[in-house]
Design a protein around this motif. Sequence first.
Motif, PDB file in Angstrom:
ATOM      1  N   GLU A  50       0.710  -1.193   0.044  1.00  0.00           N
ATOM      2  CA  GLU A  50      -0.036   0.038   0.145  1.00  0.00           C
ATOM      3  C   GLU A  50       0.521   1.377  -0.075  1.00  0.00           C
ATOM      4  N   CYS A  51       2.009   1.188   0.787  1.00  0.00           N
ATOM      5  CA  CYS A  51       2.834   2.297   0.641  1.00  0.00           C
ATOM      6  C   CYS A  51       3.343   2.686  -0.760  1.00  0.00           C
ATOM      7  N   ARG A  52       3.691   1.628  -1.440  1.00  0.00           N
ATOM      8  CA  ARG A  52       4.233   1.688  -2.713  1.00  0.00           C
ATOM      9  C   ARG A  52       3.184   2.187  -3.691  1.00  0.00           C
ATOM     10  N   GLU A  53       2.127   1.667  -3.576  1.00  0.00           N
ATOM     11  CA  GLU A  53       1.105   2.133  -4.482  1.00  0.00           C
ATOM     12  C   GLU A  53       0.703   3.566  -4.161  1.00  0.00           C
ATOM     13  N   GLN A  54       0.687   4.115  -2.750  1.00  0.00           N
ATOM     14  CA  GLN A  54       0.622   5.674  -2.292  1.00  0.00           C
ATOM     15  C   GLN A  54       1.667   6.480  -3.258  1.00  0.00           C
ATOM     16  N   VAL A  55       2.786   5.957  -3.173  1.00  0.00           N
ATOM     17  CA  VAL A  55       3.705   6.700  -3.586  1.00  0.00           C
ATOM     18  C   VAL A  55       4.016   6.888  -5.174  1.00  0.00           C
ATOM     19  N   ASP A  56       3.577   5.814  -5.774  1.00  0.00           N
ATOM     20  CA  ASP A  56       3.199   5.705  -6.994  1.00  0.00           C
ATOM     21  C   ASP A  56       2.199   6.587  -7.556  1.00  0.00           C
ATOM     22  N   ALA A  57       1.215   6.748  -6.886  1.00  0.00           N
ATOM     23  CA  ALA A  57       0.053   7.579  -7.315  1.00  0.00           C
ATOM     24  C   ALA A  57       0.397   9.131  -7.134  1.00  0.00           C
ATOM     25  N   TRP A  58       1.241   9.457  -6.172  1.00  0.00           N
ATOM     26  CA  TRP A  58       1.912  10.678  -5.979  1.00  0.00           C
ATOM     27  C   TRP A  58       2.664  11.202  -7.359  1.00  0.00           C
ATOM     28  N   LEU A  59       3.590  10.196  -7.686  1.00  0.00           N
ATOM     29  CA  LEU A  59       4.400  10.315  -8.856  1.00  0.00           C
ATOM     30  C   LEU A  59       3.540  10.419 -10.053  1.00  0.00           C
ATOM     31  N   VAL A  60       2.704   9.298 -10.378  1.00  0.00           N
ATOM     32  CA  VAL A  60       1.862   9.486 -11.453  1.00  0.00           C
ATOM     33  C   VAL A  60       1.279  10.435 -11.810  1.00  0.00           C
ATOM     34  N   ARG A  61       0.394  11.094 -10.440  1.00  0.00           N
ATOM     35  CA  ARG A  61      -0.544  12.074 -10.865  1.00  0.00           C
ATOM     36  C   ARG A  61      -0.215  13.634 -10.295  1.00  0.00           C
ATOM     37  N   SER A  62       1.234  13.549 -10.142  1.00  0.00           N
ATOM     38  CA  SER A  62       2.049  14.757  -9.873  1.00  0.00           C
ATOM     39  C   SER A  62       1.283  15.546  -8.617  1.00  0.00           C
ATOM     40  N   LEU A  63       1.049  14.765  -7.509  1.00  0.00           N
ATOM     41  CA  LEU A  63       0.113  15.433  -6.530  1.00  0.00           C
ATOM     42  C   LEU A  63       1.390  15.773  -5.737  1.00  0.00           C
ATOM     43  N   PRO A  64       0.971  17.252  -4.887  1.00  0.00           N
ATOM     44  CA  PRO A  64       1.969  17.606  -4.067  1.00  0.00           C
ATOM     45  C   PRO A  64       2.002  16.945  -2.719  1.00  0.00           C
ATOM     46  N   VAL A  65       3.089  16.807  -1.889  1.00  0.00           N
ATOM     47  CA  VAL A  65       3.165  16.102  -0.844  1.00  0.00           C
ATOM     48  C   VAL A  65       3.651  17.038   0.409  1.00  0.00           C
ATOM     49  N   PRO A  66       2.661  17.295   1.469  1.00  0.00           N
ATOM     50  CA  PRO A  66       3.196  18.089   2.439  1.00  0.00           C
ATOM     51  C   PRO A  66       4.561  17.661   3.090  1.00  0.00           C
ATOM     52  N   VAL A  67       5.188  18.479   3.525  1.00  0.00           N
ATOM     53  CA  VAL A  67       6.644  18.093   4.074  1.00  0.00           C
ATOM     54  C   VAL A  67       6.288  17.432   5.576  1.00  0.00           C
ATOM     55  N   PRO A  68       5.362  18.097   6.287  1.00  0.00           N
ATOM     56  CA  PRO A  68       5.126  17.528   7.525  1.00  0.00           C
ATOM     57  C   PRO A  68       4.619  16.182   7.409  1.00  0.00           C
TER      58      PRO A  68
END
Length: 304
Positions: free
Chosen positions: A59-77
Amino acid sequence: MGWIDTKSGGYAVTLDGTRVVCRNAAGRTLKQVPAKLRDDAEVVRLRQLAEWLERHERECREQVDAWLVRSLPVPVPLLARVWQDAAWQGVLRDLVVAPVGADGSAEVERAGFLRDADPDPVRGLGIVDLDGDSVRLGAEQGVEAVLIPHPVLLEDLEELREFAVELGVEQGAEQLFREVWRRPDEIVDEGAGAGPRTSWDAYARGRFAELRHATARAASLGYRARGGYAVCPLVEAGRPLEAAYWLGDEYPEAETETGALEWRDRAGRRLPLAEVGPVAWSEGERMAALVYAGRVVDEEGEAR
């Protein structure tokens, strides 16, 4: 974790990663858990924990892959909070991250390999930048969120890959060494009066003995099958869209042949190929290429 005593014959068990390991009363580690311990409460509990850990890592890998593929900003906190989790850290460590610019795009010139995430908002993220220097990205540098850039957006990708090898980078998520596809420089219209092209036929006519083989392959690769298509949800420059690759809509046991690849906006409108952005194009063609690779190959070794 430490060794846990079982209720049978002096054996003790523990987890090595996500594998249950057993030792006997003499302290010797066994090659496998004895059959008589299969239903032992501690063994069952550890196996359930191992299954949960494997699911959590996936699930962690899938979430990170979604951030990458969908160009989603990830808050530093957020990164600082999940960094304490070994599974999250294993996926995030050494990914290339870049501050989010004022226009929402990645400031690639400030990008670097993620090495640390501090709960202190002033310190923020620790990275090794593309010059090999250790720097921080946090509140002190005006960084509140980062992007995990898709490799198609990274300039000098080959040089960056070589630099990563020199640093001994091993990414837990597929980023730098993810295969990319680029849209041809010239997309030719379909013809006078026909309008712009809206489909890409490079992966058409791939034969599968049964439709369910094609849909199962798509599912195994992480894509959904809907309405006869394999689909990949995407976000390009803040615009939600999806890539759709025709698999067929006959009975699951019926023979099928793949069709065209297309991209659609949220309303379902087909996009002219010239309007498809670099990330959407690369991920759409990646989906089609991976599914197409499973087509039937005849006895002469020729794929059909």
